[in-house]
Write a protein that holds these residues in place. Structure first.
Motif, PDB file in Angstrom:
ATOM      1  N   PRO A  83       0.834  -1.210   0.000  1.00 35.25           N
ATOM      2  CA  PRO A  83       0.000   0.000   0.000  1.00 35.25           C
ATOM      3  C   PRO A  83       0.868   1.259   0.000  1.00 35.25           C
ATOM      4  O   PRO A  83       1.902   1.313   0.675  1.00 35.25           O
ATOM      5  CB  PRO A  83      -0.796  -0.127   1.296  1.00 35.25           C
ATOM      6  CG  PRO A  83      -0.826  -1.595   1.591  1.00 35.25           C
ATOM      7  CD  PRO A  83       0.483  -2.129   1.105  1.00 35.25           C
ATOM      8  N   THR A  84       0.459   2.247  -0.754  1.00 36.54           N
ATOM      9  CA  THR A  84       1.236   3.489  -0.856  1.00 36.54           C
ATOM     10  C   THR A  84       0.962   4.435   0.302  1.00 36.54           C
ATOM     11  O   THR A  84       1.713   5.402   0.510  1.00 36.54           O
ATOM     12  CB  THR A  84       0.934   4.192  -2.183  1.00 36.54           C
ATOM     13  OG1 THR A  84      -0.483   4.405  -2.288  1.00 36.54           O
ATOM     14  CG2 THR A  84       1.394   3.334  -3.367  1.00 36.54           C
ATOM     15  N   ALA A  85      -0.105   4.208   1.035  1.00 33.94           N
ATOM     16  CA  ALA A  85      -0.436   4.991   2.232  1.00 33.94           C
ATOM     17  C   ALA A  85      -0.841   4.027   3.330  1.00 33.94           C
ATOM     18  O   ALA A  85      -1.347   2.933   3.063  1.00 33.94           O
ATOM     19  CB  ALA A  85      -1.569   5.976   1.929  1.00 33.94           C
ATOM     20  N   PRO A  86      -0.617   4.399   4.577  1.00 31.23           N
ATOM     21  CA  PRO A  86      -0.955   3.489   5.682  1.00 31.23           C
ATOM     22  C   PRO A  86      -2.414   3.056   5.651  1.00 31.23           C
ATOM     23  O   PRO A  86      -3.313   3.858   5.391  1.00 31.23           O
ATOM     24  CB  PRO A  86      -0.652   4.334   6.926  1.00 31.23           C
ATOM     25  CG  PRO A  86       0.376   5.320   6.477  1.00 31.23           C
ATOM     26  CD  PRO A  86       0.011   5.638   5.060  1.00 31.23           C
ATOM     27  N   VAL A  87      -2.623   1.755   5.917  1.00 33.39           N
ATOM     28  CA  VAL A  87      -3.972   1.180   5.920  1.00 33.39           C
ATOM     29  C   VAL A  87      -4.241   0.574   7.296  1.00 33.39           C
ATOM     30  O   VAL A  87      -3.383  -0.131   7.850  1.00 33.39           O
ATOM     31  CB  VAL A  87      -4.116   0.090   4.833  1.00 33.39           C
ATOM     32  CG1 VAL A  87      -5.529  -0.480   4.840  1.00 33.39           C
ATOM     33  CG2 VAL A  87      -3.776   0.652   3.455  1.00 33.39           C
ATOM     34  N   PRO A 139       2.902   1.929  10.767  1.00 33.56           N
ATOM     35  CA  PRO A 139       2.968   0.742   9.917  1.00 33.56           C
ATOM     36  C   PRO A 139       2.370   1.001   8.535  1.00 33.56           C
ATOM     37  O   PRO A 139       1.419   1.784   8.392  1.00 33.56           O
ATOM     38  CB  PRO A 139       2.135  -0.297  10.683  1.00 33.56           C
ATOM     39  CG  PRO A 139       2.051   0.217  12.078  1.00 33.56           C
ATOM     40  CD  PRO A 139       2.091   1.696  11.983  1.00 33.56           C
ATOM     41  N   THR A 140       2.914   0.324   7.530  1.00 27.07           N
ATOM     42  CA  THR A 140       2.324   0.374   6.194  1.00 27.07           C
ATOM     43  C   THR A 140       0.922  -0.218   6.222  1.00 27.07           C
ATOM     44  O   THR A 140       0.014   0.251   5.539  1.00 27.07           O
ATOM     45  CB  THR A 140       3.204  -0.392   5.199  1.00 27.07           C
ATOM     46  OG1 THR A 140       4.502   0.195   5.185  1.00 27.07           O
ATOM     47  CG2 THR A 140       2.610  -0.357   3.794  1.00 27.07           C
ATOM     48  N   ALA A 141       0.754  -1.272   7.014  1.00 30.32           N
ATOM     49  CA  ALA A 141      -0.571  -1.873   7.201  1.00 30.32           C
ATOM     50  C   ALA A 141      -0.678  -2.340   8.643  1.00 30.32           C
ATOM     51  O   ALA A 141       0.294  -2.855   9.214  1.00 30.32           O
ATOM     52  CB  ALA A 141      -0.782  -3.032   6.246  1.00 30.32           C
ATOM     53  N   MET A 142      -1.869  -2.164   9.215  1.00 31.27           N
ATOM     54  CA  MET A 142      -2.120  -2.615  10.575  1.00 31.27           C
ATOM     55  C   MET A 142      -3.529  -3.172  10.649  1.00 31.27           C
ATOM     56  O   MET A 142      -4.470  -2.574  10.099  1.00 31.27           O
ATOM     57  CB  MET A 142      -1.955  -1.469  11.573  1.00 31.27           C
ATOM     58  CG  MET A 142      -2.202  -1.875  13.021  1.00 31.27           C
ATOM     59  SD  MET A 142      -1.830  -0.526  14.175  1.00 31.27           S
ATOM     60  CE  MET A 142      -2.339  -1.283  15.727  1.00 31.27           C
ATOM     61  N   VAL A 143      -3.680  -4.319  11.303  1.00 33.40           N
ATOM     62  CA  VAL A 143      -4.994  -4.945  11.416  1.00 33.40           C
ATOM     63  C   VAL A 143      -5.246  -5.362  12.860  1.00 33.40           C
ATOM     64  O   VAL A 143      -4.312  -5.607  13.632  1.00 33.40           O
ATOM     65  CB  VAL A 143      -5.135  -6.173  10.485  1.00 33.40           C
ATOM     66  CG1 VAL A 143      -4.912  -5.784   9.030  1.00 33.40           C
ATOM     67  CG2 VAL A 143      -4.182  -7.286  10.900  1.00 33.40           C
ATOM     68  N   ILE A 144      -6.526  -5.438  13.185  1.00 29.74           N
ATOM     69  CA  ILE A 144      -6.979  -5.945  14.482  1.00 29.74           C
ATOM     70  C   ILE A 144      -8.081  -6.964  14.209  1.00 29.74           C
ATOM     71  O   ILE A 144      -8.940  -6.743  13.359  1.00 29.74           O
ATOM     72  CB  ILE A 144      -7.547  -4.826  15.375  1.00 29.74           C
ATOM     73  CG1 ILE A 144      -6.518  -3.728  15.615  1.00 29.74           C
ATOM     74  CG2 ILE A 144      -8.027  -5.399  16.715  1.00 29.74           C
ATOM     75  CD1 ILE A 144      -7.098  -2.505  16.321  1.00 29.74           C
ATOM     76  N   ALA A 145      -8.065  -8.050  14.954  1.00 31.38           N
ATOM     77  CA  ALA A 145      -9.158  -9.029  14.905  1.00 31.38           C
ATOM     78  C   ALA A 145      -9.558  -9.354  16.334  1.00 31.38           C
ATOM     79  O   ALA A 145      -8.702  -9.566  17.196  1.00 31.38           O
ATOM     80  CB  ALA A 145      -8.747 -10.286  14.166  1.00 31.38           C
ATOM     81  N   GLY A 146     -10.856  -9.370  16.588  1.00 27.88           N
ATOM     82  CA  GLY A 146     -11.365  -9.629  17.930  1.00 27.88           C
ATOM     83  C   GLY A 146     -12.130  -8.430  18.420  1.00 27.88           C
ATOM     84  O   GLY A 146     -12.964  -7.859  17.717  1.00 27.88           O
ATOM     85  N   ALA A 147     -11.844  -8.026  19.654  1.00 27.14           N
ATOM     86  CA  ALA A 147     -12.473  -6.824  20.220  1.00 27.14           C
ATOM     87  C   ALA A 147     -11.801  -5.586  19.629  1.00 27.14           C
ATOM     88  O   ALA A 147     -10.572  -5.470  19.660  1.00 27.14           O
ATOM     89  CB  ALA A 147     -12.336  -6.833  21.737  1.00 27.14           C
ATOM     90  N   VAL A 148     -12.604  -4.663  19.086  1.00 25.87           N
ATOM     91  CA  VAL A 148     -12.059  -3.489  18.391  1.00 25.87           C
ATOM     92  C   VAL A 148     -12.648  -2.218  18.989  1.00 25.87           C
ATOM     93  O   VAL A 148     -13.863  -1.999  18.910  1.00 25.87           O
ATOM     94  CB  VAL A 148     -12.369  -3.546  16.876  1.00 25.87           C
ATOM     95  CG1 VAL A 148     -11.747  -2.344  16.179  1.00 25.87           C
ATOM     96  CG2 VAL A 148     -11.871  -4.849  16.265  1.00 25.87           C
ATOM     97  N   PRO A 149     -11.820  -1.366  19.589  1.00 29.99           N
ATOM     98  CA  PRO A 149     -12.338  -0.090  20.095  1.00 29.99           C
ATOM     99  C   PRO A 149     -12.863   0.784  18.956  1.00 29.99           C
ATOM    100  O   PRO A 149     -12.383   0.705  17.820  1.00 29.99           O
ATOM    101  CB  PRO A 149     -11.112   0.548  20.762  1.00 29.99           C
ATOM    102  CG  PRO A 149     -10.156  -0.576  20.988  1.00 29.99           C
ATOM    103  CD  PRO A 149     -10.400  -1.555  19.880  1.00 29.99           C
ATOM    104  N   ASP A 150     -13.813   1.637  19.256  1.00 35.75           N
ATOM    105  CA  ASP A 150     -14.423   2.475  18.232  1.00 35.75           C
ATOM    106  C   ASP A 150     -13.633   3.752  17.958  1.00 35.75           C
ATOM    107  O   ASP A 150     -13.920   4.452  16.986  1.00 35.75           O
ATOM    108  CB  ASP A 150     -15.852   2.854  18.642  1.00 35.75           C
ATOM    109  CG  ASP A 150     -16.768   1.644  18.719  1.00 35.75           C
ATOM    110  OD1 ASP A 150     -16.570   0.708  17.917  1.00 35.75           O
ATOM    111  OD2 ASP A 150     -17.662   1.636  19.594  1.00 35.75           O
ATOM    112  N   ASP A 151     -12.652   4.082  18.796  1.00 37.02           N
ATOM    113  CA  ASP A 151     -12.004   5.395  18.702  1.00 37.02           C
ATOM    114  C   ASP A 151     -10.607   5.361  18.096  1.00 37.02           C
ATOM    115  O   ASP A 151      -9.841   6.317  18.247  1.00 37.02           O
ATOM    116  CB  ASP A 151     -11.936   6.028  20.095  1.00 37.02           C
ATOM    117  CG  ASP A 151     -11.165   5.162  21.084  1.00 37.02           C
ATOM    118  OD1 ASP A 151     -10.866   3.995  20.749  1.00 37.02           O
ATOM    119  OD2 ASP A 151     -10.873   5.648  22.200  1.00 37.02           O
TER     120      ASP A 151
END
Length: 454
Positions: A251-255, A429-441
């Motif tokens: 990705p050319t911009a952080p995702v 990070p160029t890419a960052m992911v979360i799986a599970g409980a995810v805060p809304d903020d």
């Protein structure tokens, strides 16, 4: 018990001492060309009457899966030993078990691989079984159905793992439209659609001699190893279609993307592009990675994020090198309220590596560990053969291990700092992911449907 332990360590002592038959070599790997023209990396060791062979069909991994049969290579790898030649599945498995022959196949993103381990006295039967599995797999309907059902159950059960979901989502986010973004283990629809004809076409088109790389370790001379390999592989199809696969464009911009589940915990993964193993800074990268997140409780991430701030039970880093992509991954699991402070702590650690020289004590300890732990990997014929296979597949050269000590020991604090600056140009990070409980903020895009499953 004491007797068995003593015998084990005596055997280990003899095997370890045999690794340096020539004082100039860490591992005495010899490149052998068989009469049929197959290249074999061979390690001769007569400590025990055991032979281990690893082999790979380069470029025949999941990157070759057709779009309508995602998981094809996975099902083939599960089914090759479920009957071959004149032997039914039961007869084939009985022959393996009764003679303590360990045979397995695997399907990675880049390569289709196999391994066989046997006692020397069963060498002839081993040749026959593996040759039949590759040349004359039965692919009986019952075996195909059973393996497809097992993989469908595996895939469905994986949906309960937030670590698996995070890795799956990261593949989609980071690899984008590249074939690496596909689920190498298959999708529900892809696995269900696989036919016997598709499996037969795969073996004919991709399990071919032009893709083959072989390593053999154990109770065989060079001539015996060459004969062993030729009897198994020499009649494979000679050539295959060559896939055209481009390098991954990150990705050319952080995702930032996330997938919510009912889990109270959150699995977090973040990645940055890095350089391939052929880069002159590769050894400095290995030292940096050990200091950053691969050195257990002595690593900077564990010390800062877990020990000092109490934000996770575990966090680690690892460089990933593949044929068409190279990246650094930092991974952890934590409670959702700790994600933001954990991200801040990771940023602090990365900035410190970029702006300050690591201390002499930490650098010396990291280098000494990387050098001192190397021989411990070579305690069995399986580890010897597997190491040679990995070196060959990564084009690392037959002398790679011989260079290791000197290259690691000459890495300086300035080298570590320079590599940190190269990789973490931005600590975001160029890419960052979360799986599970995810805060809304936290500003993550929420994905409603996990890609690469259906």
């Amino acid at each position: 018990m004491i007797l068995r332990i003593s015998i084990f360590f005596i055997g280990l002592l003899f095997m370890t001492s045999s690794l340096k038959a020539n004082d100039a070599r860490i591992l005495d790997i010899q490149s052998v060309k068989t009469p049929a023209g197959i290249t074999v990396w061979h390690i001769e060791d007569h400590t025990l009457p055991i032979i281990t062979m690893n082999f790979a069909f380069k470029g025949a991994g999941a990157v070759t899966d057709p779009a309508n049969h995602i998981g094809l290579g996975q099902i083939v790898s599960n089914t090759l030993d479920e009957g071959a030649g004149e032997r039914t599945g039961h007869e084939f498995q009985t022959a393996l078990q009764d003679h303590a022959i360990d045979l397995s196949f695997g399907n990675g993103r880049d390569h289709f691989t196999g391994k066989i381990k046997t006692l020397t006295k069963h060498k002839n039967l081993t040749e026959e079984l593996l040759r039949d599995a590759l040349m004359a797999p039965r692919f009986d309907d019952e075996a195909i159905t059973r393996m497809k059902n097992a993989n469908l159950m595996r895939l469905k059960s994986s949906l309960a793992s937030t670590d698996w979901l995070a890795a799956r989502l990261m593949n989609d986010v980071y690899f984008g439209g590249h074939t690496y973004a596909r689920n190498s283990g298959g999708t529900l629809s892809g696995i269900a659609s696989i036919t016997k004809e598709a499996m037969e076409n795969f073996t004919q088109n991709y399990l071919t001699r032009d893709r083959l790389f072989v390593s053999v370790a154990g109770d065989m001379t060079q001539d015996e190893a060459a004969d062993f390999v030729d009897k198994i592989f020499s009649n494979l199809p000679s050539g295959s279609p060559q896939n055209s696969v481009d390098n991954v464009s990150p990705p050319t911009a952080p995702v930032k993307k996330a997938f919510k589940t009912e889990s109270p915990q959150s699995s977090v993964q973040m990645v940055w592009p890095i350089f391939p193993k052929t880069d002159p800074d590769y050894y400095a990268l290995r030292v940096l990675n050990h200091l950053l997140g691969a050195g257990g409780f002595s690593s900077a991430l564990m010390e800062e994020v877990r020990e000092k701030r109490g934000l996770t039970y575990g966090i680690y880093s690892r460089p990933i090198h593949m044929n068409f992509s190279n990246y650094m991954s930092i991974e952890s699991a934590t409670s959702p309220e700790n994600i933001a402070p954990m991200m801040a702590a990771i940023t602090d650690v990365l900035n410190e590596f970029k702006t300050e020289h690591v201390s002499d004590d930490k650098l010396t300890a990291a280098r000494n560990y990387l050098v001192g732990s190397l021989p411990l990997r070579f305690s069995t014929t399986q580890s010897l053969s597997r190491t040679a296979m990995s070196m060959g597949l990564n084009d690392m050269g037959i002398d790679y291990l011989d260079l290791w000590d000197d290259e690691i020991l000459k890495v300086t604090a300035a080298d570590v700092k320079r590599v940190a600056e190269r990789i973490f140009i931005s600590t975001t990070p160029t890419a960052m992911v979360i799986a599970g409980a995810v805060p809304d903020d936290l500003g993550f895009e929420i994905i409603e449907t996990m890609p690469g499953v259906e």
